[in-house]
Design a protein around this motif. Sequence first.
Motif, PDB file in Angstrom:
ATOM      1  N   UNK B 189      51.168  30.406  -0.976  1.00  0.00           N
ATOM      2  CA  UNK B 189      50.681  30.309   0.408  1.00  0.00           C
ATOM      3  C   UNK B 189      50.057  31.647   0.818  1.00  0.00           C
ATOM      4  N   UNK B 190      50.774  32.703   0.525  1.00  0.00           N
ATOM      5  CA  UNK B 190      50.335  34.025   0.931  1.00  0.00           C
ATOM      6  C   UNK B 190      48.972  34.378   0.317  1.00  0.00           C
ATOM      7  N   UNK B 193      46.161  31.953   1.835  1.00  0.00           N
ATOM      8  CA  UNK B 193      45.747  32.284   3.210  1.00  0.00           C
ATOM      9  C   UNK B 193      44.999  33.617   3.219  1.00  0.00           C
ATOM     10  N   UNK B 194      45.467  34.571   2.431  1.00  0.00           N
ATOM     11  CA  UNK B 194      44.790  35.868   2.366  1.00  0.00           C
ATOM     12  C   UNK B 194      43.357  35.690   1.853  1.00  0.00           C
ATOM     13  N   UNK B 197      41.179  34.114   4.779  1.00  0.00           N
ATOM     14  CA  UNK B 197      41.014  34.772   6.072  1.00  0.00           C
ATOM     15  C   UNK B 197      39.688  35.510   6.204  1.00  0.00           C
ATOM     16  N   UNK B 198      39.178  36.041   5.085  1.00  0.00           N
ATOM     17  CA  UNK B 198      37.920  36.770   5.144  1.00  0.00           C
ATOM     18  C   UNK B 198      36.790  35.795   5.483  1.00  0.00           C
ATOM     19  N   UNK B 202      39.699  34.863  10.094  1.00  0.00           N
ATOM     20  CA  UNK B 202      40.942  34.494  10.770  1.00  0.00           C
ATOM     21  C   UNK B 202      41.480  35.638  11.628  1.00  0.00           C
ATOM     22  N   UNK B 203      41.214  36.836  11.145  1.00  0.00           N
ATOM     23  CA  UNK B 203      41.772  37.988  11.854  1.00  0.00           C
ATOM     24  C   UNK B 203      40.962  38.356  13.095  1.00  0.00           C
TER      25      UNK B 203
END
Lengths: 222, 204
Positions: B189-190, B193-194, B197-198, B202-203
């Motif tokens: 998952x980690x 998602x990482x 995100x780019x 997402x950030x």
Amino acid sequence: MATNKDDITSDLDNRLDELFGEDDGEDSFVPEKKEKPQPIKQSKASSDAKEAAKPKQKAVQKQQPMQSPLENLKSSMLEMDWELTDEVIGKFLSEIDKLKTKYSSDKMIFSLLQLHESMAKYIRSKKINAHPDSMKLVHSVFEGLDKIIAAPNMTEDEKKKIAVGELKLFKAFKQKIGPAVKGAAPRIEGIDIEAIRKVIKAELSLFKEELLKEMKSMRIGR
Amino acid sequence: MALINPKKKEVQVKIVYYGPGRGGKTTNLEYINKKFKERIKGEMTTVKTYGDRTLFFDFLPVDIGKIKGYDIKVQFYTVPGQVKYNATRKLVLRGVDGIVFVADSLVVRRKMNILSLQNLNENLSSFNRRIFDVPIVLQYNKRDMEKEGIPLLSVETLENDLNKQLKAPSFVASALTGQNVVTTMKKAISLTVASLQKKLELGG
């Protein structure tokens, strides 16, 4: 951006720990490093466990100094589980042949090997269209064989019980799939079904042609 | 690809458990489902036609909750391992965001692991995707069998066979006892998602 990414990753990791954190007992075995993905290295806990297991392994080795006579059969059975090709099934059948020679004097082992042989021949004839329970039965017969061969002191009655159990499963399986397990092409008193199929197909295509012609002529007639 | 709904601030991620038949993919999901049933707010669905073999797929949705304002939902799938079900495997792989490759540690299954990883590579290529670009975690399952005296492939052999080029995070595990099942899942998952995100900002 890098900070943002780190924030999200750490937020996510915290959430995952909240959700699934309680399972750490088993997971403490993990040799993972956080910085970057690393190939597995045994953690101290795991190497300790390995050390602890060593004497046990040695004991097992002492009890079973030789490789199981079913090792190759098991290997080709697992291959069949993965891929049903003539080559793989052929390997399984030739292994059965070897074992049949080896155990020709043991009636129960021999009959279980015969069951295996019938199943393998059926699977070879049907390949991927074989009944989904086929491999399950092959595994079950193997387990029966393995039990008998692993216990050289087993009484004839005990062996018989296992063999009869597998035979019952085989009979039930045969009923499930009908006459196909014999591996024969469907034939009724010398009638070749395949030949009949061909005739019907030819008739149907003729009928289709005629029908199309008729429809065309009807359109022209209008 | 992950489904993102900027209006609702929702992200749906698809992670597929891949690997040879009888390798323990379904057992992984079953363990997660049983252990965290109350918390994951989803229900495992297993589509089976005959016997105890996975003929279609297993599906487990997991609601992670809000991360940086986004509601993260993960959908886990398993694919049938047997060669004959490649069409199903391909179907389930469509739009995958992350992969857990469950390898079988039994010595007799060595060839099947390699074939299955090759098959994964081929199937991803058919969607114009490279195995190196998809977040992947390797799991060397059935380590508990060592206690039974069953010959297992060494971790070095497995790494050499499967992870030499990928260099992905890998874990020894036992889906049956639960050893490293959750760690594998968390890592998948980690990483997934990482990696998203780019693209999805997402950030920001």
